[in-house]
Enzyme design. Structure first.
Site, PDB file in Angstrom:
ATOM      1  N   LEU A 192      71.356   0.170   9.894  1.00 40.80           N
ATOM      2  CA  LEU A 192      70.703   1.364  10.427  1.00 40.80           C
ATOM      3  C   LEU A 192      71.026   2.585   9.568  1.00 40.80           C
ATOM      4  CD1 LEU A 192      69.280   3.170  12.517  1.00 40.80           C
ATOM      5  CD2 LEU A 192      71.399   3.111  13.849  1.00 40.80           C
ATOM      6  N   TYR A 193      72.294   2.834   9.308  1.00 42.95           N
ATOM      7  CA  TYR A 193      72.675   4.020   8.549  1.00 42.95           C
ATOM      8  C   TYR A 193      72.116   3.990   7.130  1.00 42.95           C
ATOM      9  CZ  TYR A 193      75.909   4.470  12.464  1.00 42.95           C
ATOM     10  OH  TYR A 193      76.452   4.556  13.723  1.00 42.95           O
ATOM     11  N   ARG A 194      72.180   2.857   6.493  1.00 44.66           N
ATOM     12  CA  ARG A 194      71.642   2.772   5.122  1.00 44.66           C
ATOM     13  C   ARG A 194      70.124   2.933   5.122  1.00 44.66           C
ATOM     14  NH1 ARG A 194      75.950   4.270   2.396  1.00 44.66           N
ATOM     15  NH2 ARG A 194      77.402   2.606   1.888  1.00 44.66           N
TER      16      ARG A 194
END
Length: 151
Positions: free
Chosen positions: A115-117
């Site tokens: 998600l963050y990437r």
């Protein structure tokens, strides 16, 4: 409760929606939550991360929102709920960036890291140890607004 009193606090939540409603609006169990606030000196996370950055001759930005918590129930993961919550949380934030910490995992192989990437978060600090927790953490950052949330 203490977090909810901090400057710039906001949060969003997702609830399981019943398949069949008999009367009026209804909400099922809480399945995900996301919240944070403006980072500032004197806050535990700010001081812990600042110490780690100083050891590398770096400093925290002055204008950021700390993504304090983002949790999706395991039975609801992989459905895009985390992405929706994070996008909603970050929409219209006045800060110039968002920072968060997440446990290190081998090859960044879990849903949180994906998600963050996928949203363009980059490394600020890796293998950081918070006081009272033996696990290594990564501190990640992303400028705001998100590309599809231009002001």
């Amino acid at each position: 409760m203490e977090h909810s009193r901090r400057d710039g606090w906001s949060g969003v939540a997702a609830f399981e929606t019943p398949r069949r409603r008999l009367l009026g609006p209804s909400r099922g169990p809480l399945v995900a939550i996301c919240y944070g606030y403006r980072g500032a000196p004197g806050q535990w996370w700010y001081e812990q991360v600042s110490q780690g950055l100083r050891s590398r001759d770096l400093t925290l930005p002055e204008d950021y929102v700390e993504l304090t918590e983002l949790h999706v129930a395991p039975s609801h993961q992989g459905r895009g709920i985390g992405t929706q919550l994070l996008r909603t949380f970050l929409a219209d934030r006045p800060e110039g960036s968002v920072l968060l910490s997440t446990p290190e995992v081998q090859e960044e192989n879990n849903g949180a890291w994906r998600l963050y990437r996928s949203l363009g978060f980059s490394d600020v600090l890796r293998s950081h140890r918070f006081e009272g927790d033996a696990r290594p953490f990564a501190v990640l950052s992303r400028s705001l607004p998100l590309p599809d949330q231009e002001r």
